[in-house]
Design a protein around this motif. Sequence first.
Motif, PDB file in Angstrom:
ATOM      1  N   THR A 122      65.310  22.831  42.737  1.00  0.00           N
ATOM      2  CA  THR A 122      64.751  23.313  41.462  1.00  0.00           C
ATOM      3  C   THR A 122      63.350  23.847  41.744  1.00  0.00           C
ATOM      4  OG1 THR A 122      66.048  21.823  40.078  1.00  0.00           O
ATOM      5  CG2 THR A 122      63.985  22.608  39.150  1.00  0.00           C
ATOM      6  N   TRP A 176      59.602  25.228  36.630  1.00  0.00           N
ATOM      7  CA  TRP A 176      59.297  24.257  35.599  1.00  0.00           C
ATOM      8  C   TRP A 176      58.031  24.669  34.874  1.00  0.00           C
ATOM      9  CZ3 TRP A 176      59.358  22.707  40.814  1.00  0.00           C
ATOM     10  CH2 TRP A 176      58.110  22.486  41.409  1.00  0.00           C
ATOM     11  N   TYR A 225      58.021  30.089  38.438  1.00  0.00           N
ATOM     12  CA  TYR A 225      59.354  30.516  38.870  1.00  0.00           C
ATOM     13  C   TYR A 225      59.249  30.769  40.356  1.00  0.00           C
ATOM     14  CZ  TYR A 225      60.273  31.208  33.943  1.00  0.00           C
ATOM     15  OH  TYR A 225      60.431  31.004  32.597  1.00  0.00           O
ATOM     16  N   GLU A 269      67.692  26.403  40.061  1.00  0.00           N
ATOM     17  CA  GLU A 269      67.747  25.314  39.083  1.00  0.00           C
ATOM     18  C   GLU A 269      68.912  24.414  39.467  1.00  0.00           C
ATOM     19  OE1 GLU A 269      66.874  25.980  34.800  1.00  0.00           O
ATOM     20  OE2 GLU A 269      68.977  25.402  34.522  1.00  0.00           O
ATOM     21  N   HIS A 270      68.614  23.170  39.782  1.00  0.00           N
ATOM     22  CA  HIS A 270      69.648  22.218  40.212  1.00  0.00           C
ATOM     23  C   HIS A 270      70.560  22.853  41.262  1.00  0.00           C
ATOM     24  CE1 HIS A 270      68.138  19.680  37.080  1.00  0.00           C
ATOM     25  NE2 HIS A 270      68.557  20.471  36.113  1.00  0.00           N
ATOM     26  N   LEU A 309      63.012  27.111  30.101  1.00  0.00           N
ATOM     27  CA  LEU A 309      63.003  25.979  31.030  1.00  0.00           C
ATOM     28  C   LEU A 309      63.114  24.650  30.291  1.00  0.00           C
ATOM     29  CD1 LEU A 309      60.246  27.227  33.506  1.00  0.00           C
ATOM     30  CD2 LEU A 309      62.734  27.376  33.730  1.00  0.00           C
ATOM     31  N   ARG A 330      66.387  22.980  30.841  1.00  0.00           N
ATOM     32  CA  ARG A 330      66.843  22.837  32.231  1.00  0.00           C
ATOM     33  C   ARG A 330      67.737  21.602  32.434  1.00  0.00           C
ATOM     34  NH1 ARG A 330      62.169  22.363  34.368  1.00  0.00           N
ATOM     35  NH2 ARG A 330      62.285  20.138  33.992  1.00  0.00           N
TER      36      ARG A 330
END
Length: 389
Positions: A100, A103, A121, A184-185, A203, A206
């Motif tokens: 990830t 945030w 990002y 992301e993940h 976000l 998320r």
Amino acid sequence: MSTRVELRRDAGPVGPHQGPWVRRRQVGKVWGPGDPAQLAELTDHRGQTLAWGLIGPDSEITLRVVSFGAAAPPADWLLRRLDAALAGRHALGLRDDGATTAWRVVNSEGDGLPGLTVDRYGDDMVLQIATAAMAARQAELAAFFAARTRGRLFVVTPAQAGEREGFTPAEQLHGDDARLEFREHGLQFEVPAPPAQKTGAYLDQRDNRRLVAELARSCGGRLLDVGCHVGGFAIHAAALGVDAVGLDQSARALACARANAARSGLAERCRWVQGDMFAALDDAALAGSFGVLVFDPPRVASSARDVSRAAGAMTASLGRLLPRVQAGGFAVVCSCSQHLGGEVLDAAMLDARAGAWTRVHALGPGPDHPVWPGHDQGSYLRVHVYQRR
Ligand SMILES: C[S@@+](CC[C@H](N)C(=O)[O-])C[C@H]1O[C@@H](n2cnc3c(N)ncnc32)[C@H](O)[C@@H]1O
């Protein structure tokens, strides 16, 4: 010369429990230059110091408090708060582990920095400046973040904020074709660089995107992602083996969604439909039943006056969509309007008259979106998960 904001005798209670905003109607007089670049003192009508804050002389919110009490914040308060915001994310476990990389780095009042939102990002940073006081500090903010990223720095202003708050918005620092890339993940995403939609990729949802994907895998059936933007809920579900359909009205967002699915080798599992979530949805891809419905509209109520119209529109859409969810399946109903609270989501579910549902989760944003206790306006995202019985 410093500025002092003096409250009216009948201003009503002002303190930590009321949150950090002092409205124009509570103010008796502003003494001094009212310079947004300086901290202003807040006093009661007898001159007793109550707090210190950022002044917005032309705003309906005259003062955004940064600290309550008589003691003035130290001269380097801004840098200290920025450092604390970064350290806070690190302590929450948000660090570049490769899985990830996006945030929220600063969440306005929630980080004691009213008017400033910063998202990262990957190596890029997006600074959203929403008040005259933060606009006056833009050079200092840009220098702080430029020293902490190898990537690009985007400075944006929310629509109408300059007019509402009385400042000239920053020039947007990017071209139309700019993209932000992040993970992301473990999944790779790109979004149009702001100001296409808010600061970029929502976000705040998320962790909910992953939780909902797990629900979709466990209940079986397809996932319908209404208001899919760049495909977050759909692609997370597809990565767990769930077939997904995403719907949005934005062709630009859907183009990113398609590219995002392809990047993760999930193009075959995802279908994308352009349409209006508040209209009858008769695209063939939407026919049949679904294990999970995600209904994530834009901010549909910007004031308390809008609530009944917005709730009515949500109820009508849910009335059309909920019958497509199979027994044991889930409806994930979201509101990013501060005025549309959880009780309105519950009422819309009941008023949709679409069978028996029970609420199994009441979620909000992730912990990188902290809220100043007592600042209700900071708690804007509600995500209720209902299960069909
Ligand atoms: C809050 S965002 C959704 C965020 C998304 N679910 C995510 O997790 O990234 C709302 C989305 O609704 C879309 N939208 C706005 N009005 C719409 C409408 N009338 N019909 C369909 N989509 C709409 C916007 O383009 C935006 O992508």
